[in-house]
Design a protein around this motif. Structure first.
Motif, PDB file in Angstrom:
ATOM      1  N   ASP A  93       6.390  -3.625   4.380  1.00  0.00           N
ATOM      2  CA  ASP A  93       4.984  -3.337   4.079  1.00  0.00           C
ATOM      3  C   ASP A  93       4.136  -3.837   5.245  1.00  0.00           C
ATOM      4  O   ASP A  93       4.099  -5.030   5.530  1.00  0.00           O
TER       5      ASP A  93
ATOM      6  N   ASP B  60       0.751  -3.134   5.511  1.00  0.00           N
ATOM      7  CA  ASP B  60      -0.636  -2.851   5.138  1.00  0.00           C
ATOM      8  C   ASP B  60      -1.611  -3.946   5.559  1.00  0.00           C
ATOM      9  O   ASP B  60      -2.833  -3.747   5.479  1.00  0.00           O
TER      10      ASP B  60
ATOM     11  N   GLY C  93      -5.871  -1.832   8.097  1.00  0.00           N
ATOM     12  CA  GLY C  93      -5.060  -1.508   6.934  1.00  0.00           C
ATOM     13  C   GLY C  93      -4.274  -0.234   7.124  1.00  0.00           C
ATOM     14  O   GLY C  93      -3.763   0.059   8.201  1.00  0.00           O
ATOM     15  N   ARG C  94      -4.180   0.570   6.072  1.00  0.00           N
ATOM     16  CA  ARG C  94      -3.377   1.788   6.131  1.00  0.00           C
ATOM     17  C   ARG C  94      -3.969   2.837   7.068  1.00  0.00           C
ATOM     18  O   ARG C  94      -3.278   3.763   7.476  1.00  0.00           O
ATOM     19  N   SER C  95      -5.228   2.662   7.421  1.00  0.00           N
ATOM     20  CA  SER C  95      -5.874   3.637   8.317  1.00  0.00           C
ATOM     21  C   SER C  95      -5.556   3.362   9.779  1.00  0.00           C
ATOM     22  O   SER C  95      -5.769   4.234  10.637  1.00  0.00           O
TER      23      SER C  95
ATOM     24  N   LEU D 155       0.435   1.926  13.062  1.00  0.00           N
ATOM     25  CA  LEU D 155       1.496   1.088  12.523  1.00  0.00           C
ATOM     26  C   LEU D 155       1.931   0.012  13.521  1.00  0.00           C
ATOM     27  O   LEU D 155       2.295  -1.104  13.135  1.00  0.00           O
TER      28      LEU D 155
END
Length: 1000
Positions: A779, A781, A786-788, A791
Motif C-alpha cells: 500500500d 497511499d 496520495g493516490r493522485s 507511485l
C-alpha cells in the motif's frame, strides 16, 4: 552382663541383627526391672525386630511397664506378651510405629488389654462396636481417652496387616461417625432445651463421608436443621446452631488429653460467611441457584452420620439429583481441572516435592480424575455413585469408563500412597501430608511398609514410581477410553459405549462429538505402528484440545496434519519423543484458523514446534531472514520462482511467529503464560515487520535480476511507513511503503523512472499471485498527493514536493518512515531529507495542532464502520490504537527536535521517551501503554482466531471465547474480557482528552 573391653557383647550383636539402630541404648533398656530376664528371649527380640522401629518399640514397652500399677500388673503384661502372639504383634507393632499411641498407653497403662481379645468380631469392628467403646464417655476428656483406645485397636490391626489400607480408612471413618454421635449426645445432654426445639442432622463430607478417613484429618461436615412439630423456625435454627457449635468444640478443643480432630463446616453453602445450620429448603435453594461446580463435586461424598437420621436421608435424597446434573453445566470439565491446577499452584515451593496429597502425582490427582468421571457418567449409570475413591474406580473399570490396566495401576498407586500417608500421620498423630526428610523417620516409614532391605532408598524409589504412574495416567484416564470406543479391544475388555463417549466429548466442550469420534477412529484404529503411537499421543492431546475454545477444530486439523505427514519417519517420533512438540502443536491447532491454515499449506513446518534442530519458536533476525531469502532467490530460474521461494519463507516464518505467540499466550505445562503482554506484542510486531522487509528485499532482487541483470538503471529504495516502519505489523497488516529512486550517473531520467515504475508494478504483482502462500499487499497511499500522485519519485522530487507543498498529515505520516529494503545509502539520504519535516525545529504552531485534531476527529467519524460499537473498536474507538498513537505522535512533532529520544518510529519507545523527558506523567504513560498493548493484542487475537483481519471483537461465541483464551481469560469469562477492555480504553481516553485535545 559385661563384656571385655573393646569387644561387643553377644546381645549387642543380636540387637544389631534385629534392626536396632542404637544397640547400646537398647541394652540399657533391657536391663530395667522386669525385662532383665527377657533380654535374651528370642521371642521378644524377634517380635521387636519385626516392628517398624525396634528402638521406639522397646522404649515404649519399657515406659508401659514402668507405668503399671505394681509388680503384679507388670508381670501380667510380660506373661501375656510372651505367651500370646496376637497381643505381642499388635502391641509391639503399635509401639514401633506410633510414639503418640505409646504416650497414650503410658498415661493409661491398662489400655493395653484392649488388644488382648482376638475374636472374629474384633477383626472388623463397625459403627456399633465403636459406639459401645465410646458409650462410657461423659465429657470431652473421657471421650478423648475412649477415642484413643478405639484408635489403638485400628492401628494395631493396621500395622500387623490384619486389615489393608482401604479397610483401615473405612474403620477410621466409622470411628469418626461414632465419635460425632457421642459428641452430639454430650452437647444435647448439656442443653436439653435446645435439643427439644430442633431436629439436627450431621452430614459427613470429604474423606469421612467417603469412608476413607486418615488417622488425623479434619472431619468435614454440613449441618441441616428443622423445627420440631411446626415450632418456630428461627428459634429452632438458633438452637441447632448452638448444638452444632458445641459438638464441634467437644471434638476440636485441646484438653489435658489433647484434641480428637478439627470438625470443619466450611464446605457448607457460602462457606465461613454462611450460617452454620440451614433448613433443608435453604440448602436446596442455594444449590439450585448459586452453587459452583466444586460444591457439587464435594457433595459426591455427602453421607448422613449423626443426629436425626430421617432428616439426613431427606437431605441426601433432595440433593443427589443436583449432583448428577453438574456435568451439564457450562465449562464443567474446565472448572474442575482449573480447580486442580489452583491447588497445585498454592503449594509452597519448598513442599511440592514432598507432598503426598496435593502435589503432582499425588492422592488428589487420583481423586479428582475419578470424581470427574463419576460426575460425567454417573448421570446415566448409578453403579458409579460411590463416595469411596477405590470403589468408584473399580466401578468405572467394570463399566468400561476406564481401561482395566489403567485402573489397576491407579488402584495400586493410590493404596501405596495412602499407606504412606497413614504411617506418617500415625507416628505423631499429627495432620500432615509431607514425606519426612529425617533419615530415621524415613527408615521407620519404609520398614512400616515392609520395605526391609535398604528401606530408605527402596521407599523413595517406590514412592516416585507410584507418583509417576499417577502423573502419567490421571489426565489420560479421562481421554484414553474414547480411543477404546473406536478401536479393537482385547477379549474381556469393556468398551466405552457410543453414548458414554458422546457424553464425555460433550463435557469436554466438543460441539460435534460424532465427528470427533470419527476422527479418533481414523487416527487410532488398526494395528500399525502409526496407529499405536497415535493411541499413545491422543489421550494427552485430547486434554490440550479441550483446554481451548474450539477443541473440534483442533482435533480436525490434527487429523489433517497427521494424514499429510503420517508416512514421514520423523513426524510421530517428534510428537512422541520431544516433550514440547505435542503440546505446542495442540495449542496451535486449537487456538484459531490462521496458524493451522499456514501449517496445512506446508505441514512440514510442524518441525518448528519441537526442541531440536527446527530452530524452535524464536523468531529469526532480519539479517538472517534476508540472507535466506536472497539465497533462495539467487537459486531460482526466474522472478516468479524467486518470489515464490521468498513467499514460502514468509509463510513458514509467519507460522513460527504465530505459534510462538499462541504458546506464549496460553502457556504450557512446563512454562507458564508470558506475564508481560507488551513483550508478546513486541515479539509479533518485530518478527512480522522483519519478515516483511526480508520478503520485499528478496522480491526486489528477483525483479531486478530478471529485468536488468545485476544493476538497475536507477538506485531504488523502499521506505516502510505506518506500522511497517514502526516495527508494529500485525498478522493481517498490509505493508505501507514509499518508493524512492535516483537515476544512476549517465542514465536518462525518463528511462530511470520507467524502470522504477516497472519494478514497483512487478513487485506488487508477484507478491499477490494466487498460490498456497498468503499474499503480501503493498500500500503506497501515504505517498505525496496520495493516490493522485506518482507511485515512485526521485529523491529530488520528494525534496521539491516537501519543500513547497507538504501538508500537516504528510509530515505526521513521516514520523513512522524507515528504510526497509533496497539501496541503503539512498534510504539514509531520504531519512535525512524528512527529519527536519517530522521533527520541526520550532515544533508545531497552533494552527498545525488544530489541523491535526480536525484530521483525527474526521477520521473517527468517517472511518468507523456503521453499526460497530465504538467502545469495542480496537483501532478507532475511544482509547484505541488511533487515540494512543496520535497522542504520542503529537508529542513527537512538537518536541522531537529538542528530545532525541522521541526520534523513533516505534510507539512504545516514543511513549517511554516522552515519560523520561517529563512530557507525560508516569501514570498517564502506563495507562496509554496498557491500552495500546491490549488493543494490539485484540487485533492479533482476532486474526489468529478468524484467519482474517478485524478491529472489533467477534460476535460468534466460540470465536469470542477463543480471543478470551488468548488474552488469558478462562472459559465462560468473555464478559469479563469485554468489561476489562472497556475499562482500560476508558482510562486511556481520559488521558487522550487531556493530552491531545486539551491544548497542553
Amino acid at each position: 552382663m559385661t563384656s571385655a573391653p573393646g569387644r561387643r557383647s553377644s546381645t549387642f550383636t543380636r540387637l544389631l541383627r534385629h534392626g536396632f539402630t542404637d544397640p547400646s541404648a537398647a541394652e540399657r533398656l533391657l536391663d530395667t526391672d522386669g525385662l532383665t530376664a527377657l533380654r535374651n528371649d528370642p521371642v521378644l527380640l524377634e517380635a521387636l525386630g519385626a516392628t517398624a522401629d525396634p528402638d521406639l518399640a522397646l522404649l515404649g514397652l519399657v515406659r508401659l511397664l514402668e507405668a503399671q500399677s505394681g509388680a503384679t500388673a507388670r508381670q501380667e503384661l510380660l506373661d501375656t506378651l510372651i505367651a500370646a502372639k496376637p497381643l505381642r504383634d499388635r502391641l509391639l507393632g503399635v509401639l514401633g510405629a506410633s510414639a503418640a499411641l505409646a504416650e497414650h498407653l503410658a498415661r493409661h497403662p491398662s489400655d493395653w488389654q484392649a488388644l488382648v481379645t482376638y475374636e472374629p468380631r474384633d477383626l472388623h469392628p463397625g459403627i456399633e462396636e465403636f459406639e459401645r467403646g465410646l458409650a462410657g464417655a461423659t465429657d470431652p476428656v473421657s471421650l478423648r481417652v475412649a477415642y484413643r483406645r478405639c484408635l489403638l485397636s485400628i492401628a494395631a490391626r493396621d500395622v500387623c496387616g490384619t486389615i489393608e489400607v482401604a479397610q483401615t480408612a473405612a474403620e477410621l471413618a466409622d470411628l469418626a461417625t461414632a465419635t460425632l454421635r457421642r459428641a452430639l449426645g454430650l452437647a444435647a445432654a448439656a442443653a436439653p432445651e435446645d435439643a427439644a426445639l430442633c431436629r439436627l442432622a450431621v452430614i459427613a463430607m470429604g474423606k469421612c463421608g467417603g469412608h476413607e478417613l486418615n488417622y488425623v484429618s479434619d472431619v468435614d461436615v454440613i449441618f441441616v436443621g428443622e423445627a420440631v412439630d411446626g415450632g418456630d423456625e428461627g428459634k429452632a435454627l438458633r438452637a441447632a446452631g448452638r448444638l452444632a457449635a458445641h459438638m464441634m468444640r467437644i471434638c476440636s478443643e485441646t484438653t489435658v488429653e489433647g484434641s480428637i480432630w478439627p470438625v470443619d463446616a466450611n464446605l457448607r453453602p457460602e462457606g465461613r460467611n454462611g450460617p452454620l445450620v440451614r433448613t433443608l429448603a435453604s440448602h436446596l435453594a442455594y444449590y439450585q441457584r448459586w452453587a459452583k461446580t466444586w460444591e457439587f463435586q464435594a457433595l459426591l461424598k455427602a453421607r448422613p452420620v449423626a443426629g436425626d437420621p430421617t432428616l439426613g436421608e431427606e437431605y441426601t435424597t433432595a440433593l443427589q439429583p443436583l449432583v448428577w446434573q453438574a456435568a451439564e453445566r457450562e465449562n464443567f470439565v474446565a472448572d474442575v481441572q482449573k480447580m486442580r491446577r489452583r491447588v497445585v499452584e498454592n503449594i509452597p515451593a519448598a513442599e511440592i516435592d514432598r507432598q503426598l496429597k496435593l502435589g503432582p502425582g499425588g492422592l488428589r490427582d487420583v481423586e479428582f480424575a475419578v470424581q470427574l468421571l463419576q460426575l460425567v457418567h454417573g448421570r446415566a449409570d448409578t453403579s458409579l455413585r460411590s463416595g469411596t475413591t477405590l470403589d468408584a474406580l473399580k466401578a468405572l473399570a467394570a463399566g468400561g469408563y476406564v481401561g482395566r490396566s489403567d485402573a489397576a495401576q491407579l488402584d495400586d498407586a493410590y493404596r501405596f500412597l495412602r499407606s504412606m500417608e497413614h504411617r506418617i500421620q500415625l507416628y505423631r498423630l499429627r495432620r500432615t501430608h509431607l514425606v519426612p526428610e529425617d533419615e530415621a523417620d524415613l527408615r521407620r516409614l519404609g520398614r512400616s511398609l515392609d520395605l526391609r532391605t535398604d528401606p530408605v532408598a527402596t521407599l523413595h524409589r517406590e514412592w516416585k514410581r507410584h507418583a509417576s504412574v499417577v502423573r502419567r495416567l490421571h489426565e489420560k484416564l479421562f481421554y484414553r477410553p474414547l480411543l477404546d470406543a473406536v478401536a479393537a479391544l482385547a477379549p474381556g475388555e469393556a468398551r466405552l459405549s457410543a453414548e458414554a463417549a458422546r457424553e464425555r466429548l460433550v463435557a469436554l466442550g466438543y460441539a460435534d462429538p460424532a465427528a470427533a469420534l470419527r476422527h479418533l477412529e481414523a487416527l487410532a484404529s488398526g494395528v500399525s505402528r502409526k496407529a499405536a503411537i497415535q493411541r499413545t499421543l491422543l489421550p494427552v492431546l485430547l486434554g490440550w484440545f479441550a483446554d481451548s475454545a474450539d477443541p473440534d477444530a483442533g482435533l480436525l486439523t490434527f487429523r489433517k496434519v497427521s494424514d499429510a505427514l503420517g508416512k514421514t519417519p520423523w513426524y510421530l517420533r517428534l510428537l512422541r519423543d520431544e516433550g514440547a512438540a505435542a503440546e505446542n502443536l495442540a495449542r496451535v491447532l486449537s487456538a484459531g484458523r490462521l496458524a493451522p491454515d499456514l501449517l496445512m499449506r506446508a505441514p512440514e513446518a510442524v518441525a518448528l514446534l519441537g526442541d531440536g534442530d527446527g530452530g524452535g519458536l524464536t523468531p529469526r533476525s532480519r539479517a538472517h531472514l534476508e540472507q535466506e531469502v536472497l539465497a533462495a532467490v539467487g537459486r531460482a530460474d526466474n522472478a516468479v520462482q524467486g518470489v515464490t521461494a521468498a513467499r514460502g519463507v514468509r509463510r513458514r516464518e509467519l507460522f513460527r511467529t504465530a505459534a510462538a505467540d499462541i504458546v506464549g499466550s496460553y502457556g504450557t505445562e512446563s512454562q507458564p503464560a508470558e506475564a508481560d503482554q507488551g513483550a508478546l506484542v513486541d515479539l509479533v510486531g518485530g518478527a512480522v515487520s522483519d519478515l516483511t522487509a526480508a520478503t520485499l528485499a528478496g522480491t526486489l532482487r528477483a525483479v531486478v535480476r530478471e529485468g536488468w541483470g545485476d544493476t538497475l538503471p536507477t538506485r531504488f529504495a523502499v521506505i516502510g511507513m505506518g506500522r511497517f516502519g514502526g516495527h508494529e505489523l500485525g498478522y493481517g497488516s498490509d505493508a505501507d511503503v514509499l518508493f524512492v529512486h535516483e537515476p544512476r550517473e549517465g542514465v536518462d531520467e525518463r528511462e530511470a523512472s520507467e524502470a522504477a515504475n516497472k519494478v514497483v508494478s512487478e513487485m506488487r504483482r508477484l507478491l499477490q499471485i494466487p498460490s498456497a502462500d498468503p499474499p503480501l499487499l503493498i500500500d503506497a497511499d501515504l505517498r505525496p498527493e496520495g493516490r493522485s500522485g506518482p507511485l515512485v519519485r526521485t529523491l529530488k522530487s520528494y525534496e521539491a514536493y516537501y519543500r513547497r507543498w507538504s501538508l500537516v498529515w504528510e509530515r505526521h505520516a513521516l514520523l513512522r518512515a524507515e528504510h526497509v529494503a533496497g539501496d541503503e545509502d539512498l534510504g539514509r539520504r531520504f531519512i535525512e531529507l524528512i527529519d527536519p519535516l517530522r521533527y520541526p525545529a520550532d515544533g508545531l504552531d497552533d494552527e498545525a495542532v488544530r489541523e491535526i485534531r480536525r484530521l483525527k476527529a474526521r477520521m473517527e467519524s468517517e472511518r468507523l464502520p456503521r453499526g460497530a460499537d465504538p467502545k469495542l473498536h480496537a483501532k478507532l474507538g475511544p482509547g484505541g490504537l488511533s487515540d494512543v498513537e496520535w497522542t504520542v505522535q503529537l508529542l513527537q512533532l512538537r518536541h522531537g527536535a529538542r528530545e532525541p529520544g522521541l526520534r523513533t518510529t516505534r510507539t512504545r519507545e516514543a511513549l517511554a521517551a516522552a515519560r523520561a523527558a517529563g512530557l507525560i506523567s508516569e501514570e498517564d504513560a502506563a495507562t496509554l501503554d496498557e491500552a495500546w498493548v491490549l488493543a494490539t493484542r485484540v487485533r492479533n487475537a482476532v486474526m489468529l482466531v478468524r484467519g482474517r483481519a478485524a478491529d472489533t471483537f467477534p460476535t460468534v461465541p466460540r470465536e469470542l471465547g477463543a480471543v478470551g483464551r488468548y488474552l488469558g481469560y478462562g472459559p465462560g469469562h468473555a464478559g469479563d474480557m469485554l468489561d476489562a477492555y472497556r475499562r482500560t480504553a476508558r482510562r486511556a481516553r481520559a488521558v487522550v482528552e487531556e493530552l491531545f485535545y486539551g491544548g497542553s
